[in-house]
Design an enzyme around this catalytic site. Structure first.
Site, PDB file in Angstrom:
ATOM      1  N   VAL A 119       0.843  -1.198   0.000  1.00 24.22           N
ATOM      2  CA  VAL A 119       0.000   0.000   0.000  1.00 24.22           C
ATOM      3  C   VAL A 119       0.877   1.246   0.000  1.00 24.22           C
ATOM      4  O   VAL A 119       1.721   1.437   0.882  1.00 24.22           O
ATOM      5  CB  VAL A 119      -0.941   0.016   1.212  1.00 24.22           C
ATOM      6  CG1 VAL A 119      -1.742   1.325   1.240  1.00 24.22           C
ATOM      7  CG2 VAL A 119      -1.877  -1.186   1.175  1.00 24.22           C
ATOM      8  N   LYS A 120       0.658   2.076  -0.999  1.00 24.82           N
ATOM      9  CA  LYS A 120       1.449   3.291  -1.177  1.00 24.82           C
ATOM     10  C   LYS A 120       0.699   4.461  -0.547  1.00 24.82           C
ATOM     11  O   LYS A 120      -0.491   4.670  -0.812  1.00 24.82           O
ATOM     12  CB  LYS A 120       1.671   3.534  -2.669  1.00 24.82           C
ATOM     13  CG  LYS A 120       2.883   4.353  -3.032  1.00 24.82           C
ATOM     14  CD  LYS A 120       3.081   4.292  -4.547  1.00 24.82           C
ATOM     15  CE  LYS A 120       4.320   5.030  -4.993  1.00 24.82           C
ATOM     16  NZ  LYS A 120       4.444   4.998  -6.468  1.00 24.82           N
TER      17      LYS A 120
END
EC number: 2.2.1.2
Length: 216
Positions: free
Chosen positions: A82-83
């Site tokens: 997850v960015k």
């Protein structure tokens, strides 16, 4: 140094993965927009191509919405990372997700202090944008050197993911500076193999071999 490819184009990812050159993939909203396809479908397709981490970015800016989107993205595949943006809410989300065992990539890092905060928040990766710093006449590679020194000083496990790579020299310099990962456009990865003396030598070998009249 690990190589991630910075694209949302499945054909490029398949080609480079088949060469055995890829350790992972990074995407962002701009790259997804260029693909013209559904975001979650693209991420799922990429995750099925590569075994390594695939960064998929939240679109939200507030903590609660980031968490909701992060869990949606993490559910797509086991190799989703997850960015998150390097903001206070992004760091708060990073700490929460890291505590839940979800890998994170804190992006849009432009200073050593920001990188320090990301490491303290438990980020799996932090992405300093080398090219964008160079664009405004700052030294992007100096940031990589500063981050490496700080992380080594305190044994942070966060990996330095050199981003906004523009050319082969960026790749070489990031490797020399000790970046753990470089995320690189497909054309730049392909270009790393090129050297005029390699081409010249190969041409000479082929001509000399053909002159022998032999075959293997």
């Amino acid at each position: 140094m690990k190589f991630f490819v910075d694209t949302a184009q499945a054909d490029d990812i398949r080609e480079l993965n088949d060469y055995g050159l890829l350790d992972g993939v990074t995407t962002n909203p701009s790259l997804i927009a260029k693909s013209g396809r559904d975001f979650k479908t693209v991420v799922g397709e990429i995750c099925a191509i590569v075994d390594g981490p695939v960064s998929a970015e939240v679109a939200a800016l507030d903590f609660d919405s980031m968490l909701r989107e992060a869990h949606t993205l993490a559910a797509i595949a086991d190799n989703v990372v997850v960015k998150l943006p390097l903001t206070l809410d992004g760091l708060k989300a990073c700490r929460r997700l890291s505590g839940a065992g979800i890998n994170t990539n804190v992006t849009l890092c432009f200073s050593a202090n920001q990188a320090l905060l990301a490491a303290k928040a438990g980020a799996t990766y932090v992405s300093p944008f080398i090219g964008r710093l160079d664009d405004i006449n700052l030294d992007g590679m100096a940031l990589i050197n500063e981050m490496r020194a700080i992380y080594d000083n305190y044994d942070f496990s966060t990996q330095i993911l050199a981003a906004s790579i523009r050319n082969a020299n960026h790749v070489k310099d990031a490797a020399l500076a000790g970046a753990d990962v470089a995320t690189i456009p497909p054309a730049v990865i392909r270009g790393l193999v090129s050297h005029i003396l390699t081409d010249k030598g190969l041409d000479q070998f082929i001509r000399d071999w053909q002159a022998t009249g032999q075959s293997i």
